[in-house]
Design a protein around this motif. Structure first.
Motif, PDB file in Angstrom:
ATOM      1  N   TYR A   1      26.423 -21.887 -19.395  1.00 29.06           N
ATOM      2  CA  TYR A   1      26.225 -20.811 -18.425  1.00 29.06           C
ATOM      3  C   TYR A   1      25.391 -19.685 -19.044  1.00 29.06           C
ATOM      4  O   TYR A   1      24.537 -19.080 -18.371  1.00 29.06           O
ATOM      5  N   GLU A   2      25.611 -19.411 -20.326  1.00 30.59           N
ATOM      6  CA  GLU A   2      24.823 -18.391 -21.017  1.00 30.59           C
ATOM      7  C   GLU A   2      23.366 -18.813 -21.142  1.00 30.59           C
ATOM      8  O   GLU A   2      22.454 -17.988 -21.035  1.00 30.59           O
ATOM      9  N   ILE A   3      23.136 -20.109 -21.362  1.00 31.87           N
ATOM     10  CA  ILE A   3      21.762 -20.608 -21.475  1.00 31.87           C
ATOM     11  C   ILE A   3      21.025 -20.448 -20.143  1.00 31.87           C
ATOM     12  O   ILE A   3      19.892 -19.958 -20.093  1.00 31.87           O
ATOM     13  N   GLY A   4      21.665 -20.848 -19.048  1.00 36.06           N
ATOM     14  CA  GLY A   4      21.045 -20.716 -17.733  1.00 36.06           C
ATOM     15  C   GLY A   4      20.717 -19.270 -17.397  1.00 36.06           C
ATOM     16  O   GLY A   4      19.633 -18.968 -16.870  1.00 36.06           O
ATOM     17  N   ALA A   5      21.632 -18.365 -17.718  1.00 34.93           N
ATOM     18  CA  ALA A   5      21.406 -16.935 -17.452  1.00 34.93           C
ATOM     19  C   ALA A   5      20.272 -16.388 -18.313  1.00 34.93           C
ATOM     20  O   ALA A   5      19.448 -15.583 -17.849  1.00 34.93           O
ATOM     21  N   ALA A   6      20.201 -16.835 -19.572  1.00 35.68           N
ATOM     22  CA  ALA A   6      19.139 -16.377 -20.469  1.00 35.68           C
ATOM     23  C   ALA A   6      17.770 -16.865 -19.996  1.00 35.68           C
ATOM     24  O   ALA A   6      16.773 -16.135 -20.056  1.00 35.68           O
ATOM     25  N   GLN A   7      17.712 -18.097 -19.508  1.00 36.89           N
ATOM     26  CA  GLN A   7      16.450 -18.631 -19.002  1.00 36.89           C
ATOM     27  C   GLN A   7      15.986 -17.863 -17.761  1.00 36.89           C
ATOM     28  O   GLN A   7      14.808 -17.532 -17.626  1.00 36.89           O
ATOM     29  N   ALA A   8      16.919 -17.562 -16.867  1.00 29.73           N
ATOM     30  CA  ALA A   8      16.584 -16.788 -15.673  1.00 29.73           C
ATOM     31  C   ALA A   8      16.091 -15.391 -16.057  1.00 29.73           C
ATOM     32  O   ALA A   8      15.154 -14.859 -15.451  1.00 29.73           O
ATOM     33  N   SER A   9      16.700 -14.812 -17.079  1.00 34.41           N
ATOM     34  CA  SER A   9      16.284 -13.494 -17.548  1.00 34.41           C
ATOM     35  C   SER A   9      14.851 -13.506 -18.064  1.00 34.41           C
ATOM     36  O   SER A   9      14.069 -12.587 -17.787  1.00 34.41           O
ATOM     37  N   LEU A  10      14.491 -14.564 -18.791  1.00 27.89           N
ATOM     38  CA  LEU A  10      13.120 -14.672 -19.298  1.00 27.89           C
ATOM     39  C   LEU A  10      12.121 -14.883 -18.162  1.00 27.89           C
ATOM     40  O   LEU A  10      11.003 -14.350 -18.209  1.00 27.89           O
ATOM     41  N   VAL A  11      12.506 -15.658 -17.156  1.00 31.71           N
ATOM     42  CA  VAL A  11      11.619 -15.830 -15.991  1.00 31.71           C
ATOM     43  C   VAL A  11      11.370 -14.476 -15.348  1.00 31.71           C
ATOM     44  O   VAL A  11      10.224 -14.121 -15.020  1.00 31.71           O
ATOM     45  N   ARG A  12      12.418 -13.693 -15.206  1.00 28.31           N
ATOM     46  CA  ARG A  12      12.301 -12.368 -14.593  1.00 28.31           C
ATOM     47  C   ARG A  12      11.383 -11.471 -15.414  1.00 28.31           C
ATOM     48  O   ARG A  12      10.584 -10.713 -14.868  1.00 28.31           O
ATOM     49  N   GLU A  13      11.474 -11.538 -16.734  1.00 28.66           N
ATOM     50  CA  GLU A  13      10.609 -10.745 -17.606  1.00 28.66           C
ATOM     51  C   GLU A  13       9.141 -11.177 -17.486  1.00 28.66           C
ATOM     52  O   GLU A  13       8.231 -10.347 -17.557  1.00 28.66           O
ATOM     53  N   ALA A  14       8.940 -12.467 -17.299  1.00 30.19           N
ATOM     54  CA  ALA A  14       7.581 -13.013 -17.329  1.00 30.19           C
ATOM     55  C   ALA A  14       6.825 -12.828 -16.022  1.00 30.19           C
ATOM     56  O   ALA A  14       5.590 -12.791 -16.013  1.00 30.19           O
ATOM     57  N   VAL A  15       7.558 -12.706 -14.937  1.00 28.52           N
ATOM     58  CA  VAL A  15       6.940 -12.771 -13.619  1.00 28.52           C
ATOM     59  C   VAL A  15       6.352 -11.425 -13.193  1.00 28.52           C
ATOM     60  O   VAL A  15       7.007 -10.403 -13.266  1.00 28.52           O
ATOM     61  N   ASN A  16       5.112 -11.455 -12.777  1.00 28.65           N
ATOM     62  CA  ASN A  16       4.476 -10.316 -12.103  1.00 28.65           C
ATOM     63  C   ASN A  16       4.121 -10.799 -10.704  1.00 28.65           C
ATOM     64  O   ASN A  16       3.055 -11.343 -10.479  1.00 28.65           O
ATOM     65  N   GLY A  17       5.027 -10.640  -9.804  1.00 31.48           N
ATOM     66  CA  GLY A  17       4.836 -11.190  -8.469  1.00 31.48           C
ATOM     67  C   GLY A  17       5.764 -12.360  -8.239  1.00 31.48           C
ATOM     68  O   GLY A  17       6.834 -12.447  -8.835  1.00 31.48           O
ATOM     69  N   GLU A  18       5.364 -13.282  -7.385  1.00 25.46           N
ATOM     70  CA  GLU A  18       6.239 -14.376  -7.005  1.00 25.46           C
ATOM     71  C   GLU A  18       6.188 -15.512  -8.031  1.00 25.46           C
ATOM     72  O   GLU A  18       5.141 -15.797  -8.609  1.00 25.46           O
ATOM     73  N   SER A  19       7.344 -16.147  -8.194  1.00 23.59           N
ATOM     74  CA  SER A  19       7.433 -17.260  -9.134  1.00 23.59           C
ATOM     75  C   SER A  19       8.118 -18.443  -8.478  1.00 23.59           C
ATOM     76  O   SER A  19       9.238 -18.330  -7.972  1.00 23.59           O
ATOM     77  N   ASN A  20       7.424 -19.571  -8.457  1.00 24.46           N
ATOM     78  CA  ASN A  20       7.995 -20.835  -8.000  1.00 24.46           C
ATOM     79  C   ASN A  20       8.278 -21.679  -9.238  1.00 24.46           C
ATOM     80  O   ASN A  20       7.363 -22.040  -9.970  1.00 24.46           O
ATOM     81  N   VAL A  21       9.545 -21.987  -9.450  1.00 24.89           N
ATOM     82  CA  VAL A  21      10.002 -22.529 -10.729  1.00 24.89           C
ATOM     83  C   VAL A  21      10.325 -24.014 -10.654  1.00 24.89           C
ATOM     84  O   VAL A  21      10.930 -24.491  -9.689  1.00 24.89           O
ATOM     85  N   ALA A  22       9.925 -24.730 -11.699  1.00 23.10           N
ATOM     86  CA  ALA A  22      10.396 -26.103 -11.935  1.00 23.10           C
ATOM     87  C   ALA A  22      11.276 -26.062 -13.181  1.00 23.10           C
ATOM     88  O   ALA A  22      10.850 -25.588 -14.232  1.00 23.10           O
ATOM     89  N   LEU A  23      12.498 -26.521 -13.054  1.00 22.78           N
ATOM     90  CA  LEU A  23      13.435 -26.586 -14.176  1.00 22.78           C
ATOM     91  C   LEU A  23      13.478 -28.030 -14.661  1.00 22.78           C
ATOM     92  O   LEU A  23      13.784 -28.945 -13.890  1.00 22.78           O
ATOM     93  N   ILE A  24      13.146 -28.228 -15.930  1.00 21.86           N
ATOM     94  CA  ILE A  24      13.042 -29.577 -16.472  1.00 21.86           C
ATOM     95  C   ILE A  24      14.173 -29.834 -17.460  1.00 21.86           C
ATOM     96  O   ILE A  24      14.257 -29.201 -18.513  1.00 21.86           O
ATOM     97  N   PHE A  25      15.045 -30.773 -17.111  1.00 20.07           N
ATOM     98  CA  PHE A  25      16.128 -31.141 -18.011  1.00 20.07           C
ATOM     99  C   PHE A  25      15.638 -32.213 -18.983  1.00 20.07           C
ATOM    100  O   PHE A  25      15.175 -33.273 -18.582  1.00 20.07           O
ATOM    101  N   GLY A  26      15.758 -31.896 -20.267  1.00 24.89           N
ATOM    102  CA  GLY A  26      15.382 -32.836 -21.316  1.00 24.89           C
ATOM    103  C   GLY A  26      16.352 -32.734 -22.466  1.00 24.89           C
ATOM    104  O   GLY A  26      17.306 -31.953 -22.425  1.00 24.89           O
ATOM    105  N   GLY A  27      16.116 -33.509 -23.515  1.00 22.80           N
ATOM    106  CA  GLY A  27      16.995 -33.447 -24.674  1.00 22.80           C
ATOM    107  C   GLY A  27      18.436 -33.753 -24.320  1.00 22.80           C
ATOM    108  O   GLY A  27      18.729 -34.708 -23.593  1.00 22.80           O
TER     109      GLY A  27
END
Length: 297
Positions: free
Chosen positions: A118-144
């Motif tokens: 749950y902490e990993i998912g929240a951290a990833q969402a936080s980074l998306v929010r930091e990176a986005v200037n405007g709208e963001s359409n996201v693909a989440l890729i499960f690997g490893g």
């Protein structure tokens, strides 16, 4: 007369660490941490597992470890229906078992060692929010580790969704699985570029996928088209962040997972109190804190 070489280490314990995929960068780091801890505690540490994710092969190694009557086992759990009964069998025979990276709460394992999904998912969402200037359409890729473990991937997914639900500018458009193949991520990113042009942000859950996606974007001169949120803290990931190919990365400390698993098994043998859940932490890095960021490492 004692023929033991003067520099030979005398081992007090014999532990086995069973990985999901021994060839993965992540699991090699787990191995390093476990073996370093083995030296500290005078423990012989065997690091074994399939070369490509295979539940049945993991099960075989677990049964072999039990038959050898080792002092303790650290194991990654993929298929609980297969592994739970065998974990229970080990404990019934007096062998301590801890789970690493993927838990099996309903088994008789002694402890879970690894990050909180749950902490990993929240951290990833936080980074998306930091990176986005405007709208963001996201693909989440499960690997490893997440490619084959439904429970872990579902926990991460639900956390990610919850973390972005109040932000109308961020939409999770696609969830993909790169599988156990190193080139799975390459196929996914190429398909996204040519078939899903509305996706402008990719979130990875493995270091190998992160590196492969970055390489493809560089080769195709498409780094400005896709914002990459990576996973891991290898020197290659850090170089890509420094050069702007990757915006940032969420990472854990796999060496800590390895070392803590051995420490936990030693403590169990010595009848010391052990927490049933040992959280190894989740961290974030971007170009802004790249030089100073060494949390957990």
């Amino acid at each position: 007369m004692d023929d033991t070489p003067k520099n030979a280490q005398i081992f007090r314990y014999h532990f086995v660490v069973i990985a999901q995929n021994i060839n993965e960068t992540f699991w090699q780091s787990v191995k390093s941490g476990a073996q370093n801890a083995g030296q500290k505690y005078a423990a012989a540490v065997e690091f074994i597992g399939p070369e490509v994710q295979d539940d049945d092969e993991e099960l075989k190694y677990l049964n072999i470890a039990i038959a050898c009557n080792v002092d303790g086992i650290a194991v990654y759990v993929t298929d609980k229906s297969k592994l739970s009964p065998v974990i229970n069998k080990a404990v019934e025979r007096g062998i301590n078992v801890v789970t690493i990276e993927s838990d099996d709460k309903n088994s008789r394992r002694k402890a879970y060692i690894g990050p909180n999904n749950y902490e990993i998912g929240a951290a990833q969402a936080s980074l998306v929010r930091e990176a986005v200037n405007g709208e963001s359409n996201v693909a989440l890729i499960f690997g490893g580790n997440y490619a084959e473990n439904q429970d872990s991937s579902e926990e991460l997914l639900q956390s990610f969704k919850k973390s972005i639900e109040s932000d109308k500018n961020i939409r999770l458009k696609s969830v993909k699985n790169s599988g156990s193949s190193y080139f799975g991520a390459e196929k996914i990113i190429r398909n996204i570029l040519y078939d899903e042009p509305d996706i402008n942000t990719v979130v990875c859950t493995s270091s190998d996928d992160t590196l492969e996606i970055a390489r493809v974007l560089l080769d195709l001169n498409k780094t400005s088209d896709i914002t990459v949120i990576g996973y891991g803290y290898s020197s290659q990931v850090r170089d890509y962040i420094k050069n702007g190919v990757i915006f940032g990365s969420v990472y854990e400390n796999p060496e800590k997972t390895g070392s803590k698993s051995i420490e936990c098994l030693v403590n169990l043998l010595n009848m010391k109190d052990v927490s049933s859940n040992i959280n190894t932490g989740v961290y974030k890095v971007t170009r802004n804190n790249l030089v100073s960021n060494s949390d957990g490492l």
